[in-house]
Design an enzyme around this catalytic site. Structure first.
Site, PDB file in Angstrom:
ATOM      1  N   TYR A   1      -2.259  -1.548   9.931  1.00  0.00           N
ATOM      2  CA  TYR A   1      -2.349  -1.988   8.538  1.00  0.00           C
ATOM      3  C   TYR A   1      -1.052  -1.689   7.784  1.00  0.00           C
ATOM      4  CZ  TYR A   1      -3.949  -1.992   3.654  1.00  0.00           C
ATOM      5  OH  TYR A   1      -4.075  -2.203   2.304  1.00  0.00           O
TER       6      TYR A   1
ATOM      7  N   SER B   1       0.846  -1.191   0.000  1.00  0.00           N
ATOM      8  CA  SER B   1       0.000   0.000   0.000  1.00  0.00           C
ATOM      9  C   SER B   1       0.880   1.239   0.000  1.00  0.00           C
ATOM     10  CB  SER B   1      -0.898   0.011   1.245  1.00  0.00           C
ATOM     11  OG  SER B   1      -1.557   1.257   1.387  1.00  0.00           O
TER      12      SER B   1
END
Length: 265
Positions: A170, A157
């Protein structure tokens, strides 16, 4: 008088390449599967619990002339991996007459948006099991099923590079995946297997409840922070993954490729 007969020998068609995409029934995984199908690459996709979506993805791939099968898998439960590999080999034998894969896309994932102070140990463990531990051990179990000269793409990400409140756990897992990718590239290089990581920016999907797609104010705010002046679309990611797997990219390995439109440069 002698005559020489002209004979022709049919060259057997090359076997189609096969990619395994975890979480390939929806979102970016599904988009990547469709791009691969258009490139002549067949797909085994996994899904967590929505068999209907998975069947729809398989039907779309077949409509494009490809071959596909969907297998259920919870990538956060390593205890299921050995039995999954057995089911995978069976599916490969039945559908393709072989037991090996060419490509692996570790895509399956979830998002939890909580501040660092509010993140629970259960939240942390869930994210770790899916995004890091699952990627590590599923890839390990699949090594005997991977052909030499294959390719692996892991999903990270943009949040592993730039920081936004609410994504500490995350992003930490995705940072781990990026380090793991480099180690895999080093250790699998002798088999000719390239390993890279793709790091999407903000994309219009249902990830995180579809906020980027469905909240106009958020969409505009993110677009204003990107060099390209817009948020990403699923095709931006699916097309890049298909290029890494099906294109002339074998010499690219151990690399982090961010696909964010130049977000927060």
């Amino acid at each position: 008088m002698s005559m020489t007969a002209n004979t022709t020998t049919d060259t057997p068609a090359r076997p189609r390449k096969i990619a395994l995409i975890t979480g390939g029934s929806r979102g970016l995984g599904r988009n990547a599967a469709l791009h691969l199908a258009r490139a002549g690459i067949d797909v085994v996709l996994t899904y967590l619990n929505n068999a209907e979506d998975a069947a729809g993805a398989v039907a779309e791939i077949r409509a494009l002339g490809g071959q596909a099968v969907a297998l259920q898998l919870d990538t956060g439960k390593t205890a299921e991996f050995d039995s999954f590999v057995i089911r995978l080999r069976d599916a490969l034998r039945t559908g393709w007459g072989r037991e090996t894969l060419d490509f692996l896309v570790n895509n399956a994932g979830i998002g939890i948006h909580k501040s660092f102070a509010e993140t629970t140990e259960d939240d942390f463990d869930l994210l770790m099991n899916i995004h890091l531990k699952g990627v590590f051990f599923l890839t390990q179990r699949l090594l005997p099923v991977m052909n030499d000269g294959g390719r692996i793409v892991n999903l990270s990400s943009g949040l592993a590079r730039f920081s936004m409140p609410g994504f500490a756990a995350y992003a930490a897992m995705k940072g781990g995946v990026e380090v793991l990718t480099r180690y895999l590239a080093k250790e699998l290089g002798p088999r000719g297997i390239s390993v890279n990581v793709v790091a999407p920016g903000a994309i219009e999907t249902d990830f995180g409840g579809g906020a980027v797609r469905d909240i106009p104010e958020m969409n505009r705010a993110i677009a204003a922070q990107t060099a390209m002046g817009r948020v990403g679309m699923p095709d931006d990611i699916g097309g890049a993954i298909a290029t890494l797997l099906g294109g002339e990219t074998q010499w690219i390995t151990g690399q982090r490729i961010e696909i964010s439109g130049g977000m927060l440069l």
